[in-house]
Design a protein around this motif. Structure first.
Motif, PDB file in Angstrom:
ATOM      1  N   VAL A 101      12.957 -29.746  21.381  1.00 22.67           N
ATOM      2  CA  VAL A 101      12.538 -30.399  22.614  1.00 22.67           C
ATOM      3  C   VAL A 101      13.772 -30.986  23.274  1.00 22.67           C
ATOM      4  N   PRO A 102      13.942 -30.789  24.581  1.00 15.23           N
ATOM      5  CA  PRO A 102      15.109 -31.384  25.237  1.00 15.23           C
ATOM      6  C   PRO A 102      15.038 -32.904  25.221  1.00 15.23           C
ATOM      7  N   ILE A 109      19.823 -41.242  29.749  1.00 22.24           N
ATOM      8  CA  ILE A 109      20.466 -39.941  29.612  1.00 22.24           C
ATOM      9  C   ILE A 109      21.189 -39.626  30.910  1.00 22.24           C
ATOM     10  N   GLY A 110      22.468 -39.366  30.777  1.00 25.11           N
ATOM     11  CA  GLY A 110      23.273 -38.992  31.931  1.00 25.11           C
ATOM     12  C   GLY A 110      23.607 -37.517  31.884  1.00 25.11           C
ATOM     13  N   GLY A 118      28.127 -38.290  23.247  1.00 25.88           N
ATOM     14  CA  GLY A 118      28.015 -37.098  24.073  1.00 25.88           C
ATOM     15  C   GLY A 118      26.653 -36.450  23.900  1.00 25.88           C
ATOM     16  N   ARG A 119      26.136 -35.912  24.965  1.00 28.09           N
ATOM     17  CA  ARG A 119      24.800 -35.298  24.934  1.00 28.09           C
ATOM     18  C   ARG A 119      24.735 -34.149  23.924  1.00 28.09           C
ATOM     19  N   THR A 120      25.732 -33.292  23.936  1.00 29.25           N
ATOM     20  CA  THR A 120      25.728 -32.159  23.006  1.00 29.25           C
ATOM     21  C   THR A 120      25.881 -32.631  21.566  1.00 29.25           C
ATOM     22  N   ALA A 121      26.664 -33.702  21.362  1.00 32.33           N
ATOM     23  CA  ALA A 121      26.857 -34.225  20.006  1.00 32.33           C
ATOM     24  C   ALA A 121      25.556 -34.806  19.456  1.00 32.33           C
ATOM     25  N   LYS A 135      23.182 -31.940  18.662  1.00 34.64           N
ATOM     26  CA  LYS A 135      23.635 -31.259  17.443  1.00 34.64           C
ATOM     27  C   LYS A 135      23.289 -32.099  16.211  1.00 34.64           C
ATOM     28  N   TYR A 136      23.466 -33.424  16.309  1.00 32.00           N
ATOM     29  CA  TYR A 136      23.126 -34.331  15.209  1.00 32.00           C
ATOM     30  C   TYR A 136      21.637 -34.244  14.872  1.00 32.00           C
ATOM     31  N   LEU A 137      20.805 -34.238  15.888  1.00 31.38           N
ATOM     32  CA  LEU A 137      19.359 -34.138  15.664  1.00 31.38           C
ATOM     33  C   LEU A 137      18.996 -32.797  15.023  1.00 31.38           C
ATOM     34  N   LYS A 138      19.642 -31.744  15.474  1.00 32.40           N
ATOM     35  CA  LYS A 138      19.334 -30.411  14.963  1.00 32.40           C
ATOM     36  C   LYS A 138      19.793 -30.240  13.514  1.00 32.40           C
TER      37      LYS A 138
END
Length: 98
Positions: free
Chosen positions: A29-30, A49-50, A72-75, A78-81
């Protein structure tokens, strides 16, 4: 004397066909404001969220004081995933306090 090889392009190039877009992984989920994710023994609450950054809180469910963090949004995604986070609930965005 050395011989020089010339790379020649084919005259009649075939049109490239685009592969169909890959579907997103099931259960992914985003990120959205107000989400609470369960990561191991801790909860991650998403604040603002920016474009590139995410404000979040990461602490035990019954913690008294929780520090705000920015990553960072991607970080964060990735942590959640990688930690196989589970989305617990989504709180309305206007009730989130940061």
């Amino acid at each position: 004397m050395r011989k020089i090889k010339l790379n020649k392009k084919p005259v009649a190039a075939k049109a490239k066909v685009k592969a169909p877009a890959k579907p997103k992984a099931a259960g992914l989920v985003p990120l959205a404001t107000g989400q609470i994710w369960r990561v191991g023994e801790q909860n991650l609450q998403v604040g603002l969220i920016g474009k590139l950054l995410v404000h979040y809180k990461l602490a035990a469910p019954n913690a008294v004081r929780i520090s705000n963090s920015v990553g960072g949004r991607t970080a964060v995604e990735k942590y959640l995933k990688t930690n196989k986070a589970v989305l617990l609930k989504t709180v309305r965005a206007d009730t989130v306090k940061f």
